[in-house]
Design an enzyme around this catalytic site. Sequence first.
Site, PDB file in Angstrom:
ATOM      1  N   CYS A   8       0.819  -1.212   0.000  1.00 47.85           N
ATOM      2  CA  CYS A   8       0.000   0.000   0.000  1.00 47.85           C
ATOM      3  C   CYS A   8       0.852   1.261   0.000  1.00 47.85           C
ATOM      4  O   CYS A   8       1.981   1.269   0.484  1.00 47.85           O
ATOM      5  CB  CYS A   8      -0.921   0.007   1.221  1.00 47.85           C
ATOM      6  SG  CYS A   8      -2.271   1.195   1.077  1.00 47.85           S
ATOM      7  N   ASP A 130      -7.075  -3.128  11.111  1.00 48.36           N
ATOM      8  CA  ASP A 130      -5.913  -2.265  11.238  1.00 48.36           C
ATOM      9  C   ASP A 130      -5.792  -1.843  12.699  1.00 48.36           C
ATOM     10  O   ASP A 130      -6.758  -1.923  13.464  1.00 48.36           O
ATOM     11  CB  ASP A 130      -6.082  -1.030  10.343  1.00 48.36           C
ATOM     12  CG  ASP A 130      -4.768  -0.334  10.022  1.00 48.36           C
ATOM     13  OD1 ASP A 130      -3.716  -0.780  10.532  1.00 48.36           O
ATOM     14  OD2 ASP A 130      -4.792   0.647   9.265  1.00 48.36           O
TER      15      ASP A 130
END
Length: 212
Positions: A8, A130
């Site tokens: 990412c 997350d």
Amino acid sequence: MTTTAKICGLSTPETLDAAIDGGASHVGFVFFAPSPRTLSRDRAAQLAARVPAHVQRVGVFVDPDDALLDRAIAAGHLDVLQLHKTAPARSAAIKARTGLPIWSAVAVRTRADLAETATYSGVADRILYDAKTPPGAALPGGMGVRFDWSLLEGFRHPLPWLLSGGLDPVNLREAVAMTGATLVDVSSGVESAPGIKDATKIRAFLEAVRDI
């Protein structure tokens, strides 16, 4: 069971190529102005053109408006929308409007935080677990913060999911062994400085994924 990876916050051709050549299944493009990884429309288009058909392009957003989504989807040729701090109703509206799969981020610090996943049933296609960032943090993720992976042990996931938050080539095996993750997401763990991806670290991470 095979584990795959999303790299990412990519922002240069060199690091994007390292992710693709290393076997990443997904690449993430950030569209959030406060992030050091955010992309302009032109840079997103430039990078998207380098991504082969077998790798999915994931756009990363924080409660985006329709105008931003439209610009980013067009420029980045996005296959998936990853939404942070976006309520289930808004996420459902985005999915209906764009027709794209939705990954909904759930920030985790305690076991109680996992209850939020149920609110995305019927909305999200995948949950991204997350780490919950510190109060007042400017960014919702990508800060190298990890949560207690044991919180996921025995948890009944309502949706397919992926693991993010503080992963790196060293702790990856432990994270997957503890959680059973089949898709992992890394950003700061393959950087030399905030927002600066390191091709060598990307290759090391993807090698670690293959070795699991």
